[in-house]
Design a protein around this motif. Sequence first.
Motif, PDB file in Angstrom:
ATOM      1  N   ILE A   2       7.647   0.382   6.057  1.00 45.90           N
ATOM      2  CA  ILE A   2       7.650   1.701   5.441  1.00 45.90           C
ATOM      3  C   ILE A   2       8.812   1.857   4.471  1.00 45.90           C
ATOM      4  O   ILE A   2       8.622   2.190   3.298  1.00 45.90           O
ATOM      5  CB  ILE A   2       7.672   2.808   6.514  1.00 45.90           C
ATOM      6  CG1 ILE A   2       6.331   2.877   7.250  1.00 45.90           C
ATOM      7  CG2 ILE A   2       7.941   4.160   5.884  1.00 45.90           C
ATOM      8  CD1 ILE A   2       6.183   1.969   8.425  1.00 45.90           C
ATOM      9  N   VAL A   3      10.031   1.607   4.924  1.00 44.18           N
ATOM     10  CA  VAL A   3      11.199   1.767   4.046  1.00 44.18           C
ATOM     11  C   VAL A   3      11.131   0.810   2.854  1.00 44.18           C
ATOM     12  O   VAL A   3      11.342   1.233   1.715  1.00 44.18           O
ATOM     13  CB  VAL A   3      12.510   1.620   4.840  1.00 44.18           C
ATOM     14  CG1 VAL A   3      13.697   1.467   3.903  1.00 44.18           C
ATOM     15  CG2 VAL A   3      12.703   2.830   5.749  1.00 44.18           C
ATOM     16  N   PRO A   4      10.841  -0.484   3.053  1.00 44.28           N
ATOM     17  CA  PRO A   4      10.716  -1.350   1.869  1.00 44.28           C
ATOM     18  C   PRO A   4       9.665  -0.865   0.875  1.00 44.28           C
ATOM     19  O   PRO A   4       9.894  -0.902  -0.342  1.00 44.28           O
ATOM     20  CB  PRO A   4      10.342  -2.708   2.468  1.00 44.28           C
ATOM     21  CG  PRO A   4      10.957  -2.690   3.824  1.00 44.28           C
ATOM     22  CD  PRO A   4      10.777  -1.266   4.299  1.00 44.28           C
ATOM     23  N   GLY A   5       8.513  -0.386   1.365  1.00 40.25           N
ATOM     24  CA  GLY A   5       7.488   0.133   0.463  1.00 40.25           C
ATOM     25  C   GLY A   5       7.956   1.355  -0.300  1.00 40.25           C
ATOM     26  O   GLY A   5       7.707   1.495  -1.506  1.00 40.25           O
ATOM     27  N   LEU A   6       8.666   2.243   0.394  1.00 44.17           N
ATOM     28  CA  LEU A   6       9.190   3.438  -0.271  1.00 44.17           C
ATOM     29  C   LEU A   6      10.267   3.085  -1.294  1.00 44.17           C
ATOM     30  O   LEU A   6      10.352   3.714  -2.354  1.00 44.17           O
ATOM     31  CB  LEU A   6       9.746   4.409   0.775  1.00 44.17           C
ATOM     32  CG  LEU A   6       8.727   5.047   1.727  1.00 44.17           C
ATOM     33  CD1 LEU A   6       9.443   5.891   2.779  1.00 44.17           C
ATOM     34  CD2 LEU A   6       7.701   5.891   0.982  1.00 44.17           C
ATOM     35  N   VAL A   7      11.095   2.083  -0.989  1.00 46.85           N
ATOM     36  CA  VAL A   7      12.117   1.664  -1.944  1.00 46.85           C
ATOM     37  C   VAL A   7      11.476   1.077  -3.204  1.00 46.85           C
ATOM     38  O   VAL A   7      11.930   1.334  -4.326  1.00 46.85           O
ATOM     39  CB  VAL A   7      13.087   0.656  -1.303  1.00 46.85           C
ATOM     40  CG1 VAL A   7      13.993   0.021  -2.360  1.00 46.85           C
ATOM     41  CG2 VAL A   7      13.935   1.341  -0.239  1.00 46.85           C
ATOM     42  N   ILE A   8      10.406   0.300  -3.031  1.00 46.17           N
ATOM     43  CA  ILE A   8       9.694  -0.242  -4.194  1.00 46.17           C
ATOM     44  C   ILE A   8       9.184   0.903  -5.064  1.00 46.17           C
ATOM     45  O   ILE A   8       9.333   0.885  -6.294  1.00 46.17           O
ATOM     46  CB  ILE A   8       8.544  -1.159  -3.730  1.00 46.17           C
ATOM     47  CG1 ILE A   8       9.111  -2.440  -3.110  1.00 46.17           C
ATOM     48  CG2 ILE A   8       7.614  -1.498  -4.898  1.00 46.17           C
ATOM     49  CD1 ILE A   8       8.071  -3.302  -2.406  1.00 46.17           C
ATOM     50  N   ALA A   9       8.594   1.930  -4.436  1.00 47.58           N
ATOM     51  CA  ALA A   9       8.085   3.076  -5.194  1.00 47.58           C
ATOM     52  C   ALA A   9       9.224   3.861  -5.837  1.00 47.58           C
ATOM     53  O   ALA A   9       9.109   4.304  -6.989  1.00 47.58           O
ATOM     54  CB  ALA A   9       7.263   3.991  -4.285  1.00 47.58           C
TER      55      ALA A   9
ATOM     56  N   VAL B 167       0.844  -1.203   0.000  1.00 54.24           N
ATOM     57  CA  VAL B 167       0.000   0.000   0.000  1.00 54.24           C
ATOM     58  C   VAL B 167       0.874   1.246   0.000  1.00 54.24           C
ATOM     59  O   VAL B 167       0.608   2.223  -0.712  1.00 54.24           O
ATOM     60  CB  VAL B 167      -0.949   0.003   1.220  1.00 54.24           C
ATOM     61  CG1 VAL B 167      -1.691   1.330   1.326  1.00 54.24           C
ATOM     62  CG2 VAL B 167      -1.941  -1.140   1.126  1.00 54.24           C
ATOM     63  N   ILE B 168       1.934   1.236   0.790  1.00 54.58           N
ATOM     64  CA  ILE B 168       2.863   2.369   0.837  1.00 54.58           C
ATOM     65  C   ILE B 168       3.492   2.583  -0.531  1.00 54.58           C
ATOM     66  O   ILE B 168       3.621   3.731  -0.998  1.00 54.58           O
ATOM     67  CB  ILE B 168       3.932   2.117   1.920  1.00 54.58           C
ATOM     68  CG1 ILE B 168       3.307   2.243   3.311  1.00 54.58           C
ATOM     69  CG2 ILE B 168       5.122   3.068   1.775  1.00 54.58           C
ATOM     70  CD1 ILE B 168       4.104   1.590   4.412  1.00 54.58           C
ATOM     71  N   ALA B 169       3.900   1.507  -1.177  1.00 52.81           N
ATOM     72  CA  ALA B 169       4.475   1.629  -2.524  1.00 52.81           C
ATOM     73  C   ALA B 169       3.469   2.251  -3.490  1.00 52.81           C
ATOM     74  O   ALA B 169       3.816   3.134  -4.288  1.00 52.81           O
ATOM     75  CB  ALA B 169       4.919   0.258  -3.031  1.00 52.81           C
ATOM     76  N   LEU B 170       2.220   1.815  -3.403  1.00 57.32           N
ATOM     77  CA  LEU B 170       1.179   2.365  -4.278  1.00 57.32           C
ATOM     78  C   LEU B 170       0.936   3.839  -3.970  1.00 57.32           C
ATOM     79  O   LEU B 170       0.830   4.675  -4.881  1.00 57.32           O
ATOM     80  CB  LEU B 170      -0.116   1.560  -4.108  1.00 57.32           C
ATOM     81  CG  LEU B 170      -0.086   0.109  -4.610  1.00 57.32           C
ATOM     82  CD1 LEU B 170      -1.314  -0.640  -4.112  1.00 57.32           C
ATOM     83  CD2 LEU B 170      -0.016   0.057  -6.121  1.00 57.32           C
ATOM     84  N   ALA B 171       0.855   4.172  -2.678  1.00 57.70           N
ATOM     85  CA  ALA B 171       0.569   5.554  -2.291  1.00 57.70           C
ATOM     86  C   ALA B 171       1.710   6.485  -2.684  1.00 57.70           C
ATOM     87  O   ALA B 171       1.484   7.614  -3.140  1.00 57.70           O
ATOM     88  CB  ALA B 171       0.314   5.631  -0.783  1.00 57.70           C
TER      89      ALA B 171
END
Length: 602
Positions: A158-165, A132-136
């Motif tokens: 949080i950090v893994p999601g941001l890295v994906i984005a 969800v964080i990556a999508l947002a």
Amino acid sequence: MTLHPTVKSVTDRIIERSAPTRAAYLERMRIAQGKGPARAHLSCSGQAHAYAASGEDKDALAQTSAGNLGIVTTYNDMLSAHQPFETYPEQIKAAVRSIGGTAQVAGGVPAMCDGVTQGEAGMELSLFSRDVIALAASVALSHNTFDAAVFLGVCDKIVPGLVIAAQAFGHLPAVFLPAGPMQSGLANDEKAKVRQRFAAGEVGRDALMAAEMAAYHGPGTCTFYGTANTNQMLMEFMGLHLPGASFVTPNTPLREALTVHGAKQALLLSALGENYTPVCDILDERAFVNGIVGLNATGGSTNLLIHLVAMAKAGGIILDWQDFSELSDITPLMARVYPNGLADVNHFHAAGGLGYMIGELLRAGLLHPDTKTVAGTGLAHYTRDPKLLDGELSWQDGPETSLNPGILRPVAEAFAPTGGLRRLTGNLGTAVMKVSAVAPEHQIVEAPVRVFADQDSVKAAFKAGELTGDVIVVVRFQGPKANGMPELHSLTPLLSILQGRGQKVALVTDGRMSGASGKVPAAIHVCPEALDGGPIAKLQDGDVLRVDAVAGTLQILTEGVAERHAAAADLSGNQAGTGRELFAMFRNTVGGADSGATIFGG
């Protein structure tokens, strides 16, 4: 120093395995790069919408600029790790104005805390929150008005999601800006003792509450070495933090100076400058191998065996757990930080921290030295410590000897010759174990199993005095497809009590444990998961398992288990409530833990 042959062979294998997907990813990034600064392609109306509320920056945005920096923030004031980000946007805007640029908050993304949701229904959304964080974050950057980005985030997903984005927008440079750990409070081992005494009924909730409040007492990340602080380590080893930025405490002059410098650096790395360094060039196969080495050398969180696979996949790089295992075999365990020791991350940082560790690993040939980073080419930048001298930020050579050998040791005198993670395989499937805190005498357990469908049933059996003798506790239907793969960290105190009574005890589960998993051997992330008909779904009370972290095996010893029908799961209680009904799509499409437990690409 010559690169270690295993580091080279694993890297070469990853490059070969990833060649088709990595090439396709890089081609997409090159096409995006070729389009030039994004704002030039917007209509006048579109630009007016984007700049209308930008105040004093409006003219610079509409006319000329040294670049526009997108800020993606996880700020909320309910979680200590993210509360410091409240003041970052204004610091960042002022910083980039001083070099002729502009900055805008592109968007906020959710940030939840496993510590709050531990053992609660909300924990079933925790792992999914990463995607969800990556999508947002992708929505935040989709306006396509930015020349570079800064990502404000710290904790577990949080950090893994941001890295994906960041990799989805990998043609842009990006700097990750942390908040830092809270100052040391009640020692983590003292907190753990109170938890165990509460689980045993020896103290009341008032004593437990007092201990927890003394441990978690101010702004910043929790001070134990769990997933959040493992994330911070990775961002240095992989070159997305400024050198030495991870473990500087919040609301200090040095922390603010690093934030200001990081904002400026992000713009200086944009295509408008002379040192264009996009994320796609930083996060290559070598960077991920460096991250895995750091994970093992520090005894980091098992959650990163899932997250790193998903993070790499976003850049077209394919990792598997064998890569982690082979690198663990040649990486010494250099740190003892709670739960692998008594020190917290502030003590680790004071002992020499990541700068000392990276220097040692480079000299031993265990890291790729020539990776690109936000500080420049070469990981040697990360052997230097940030200092404020007469109010000016500079980097100086870090210590070449540990300042506390009880916490941090050189490669030649490491706490253990191999890393803190093990891959287990056998006729039960594939699993992983964090062994850096597990004493050698507890790393092999052969015992009958007690099978449970959730952690509450384990707690009830414990309270009823049913968990006697040597026992392997099996908790199944806890995988990503079943219920989102919640952490089972709340089982740690009671399993520790059993171990303390002299029983041989282990946990086997298709769920997650925690970045703070400790002294009890836990074979986690079992694949295939029970809901996929994995052998774990065929176990019955009394079957004998052997969990062997030394040999790396996970074996059913009882005959005839494979011929049984798999148990059926009653997941009716996991489908709705606390937002779970909105995540049915995630449960239906998520891949297995060994492929990153992500909805992106299965």
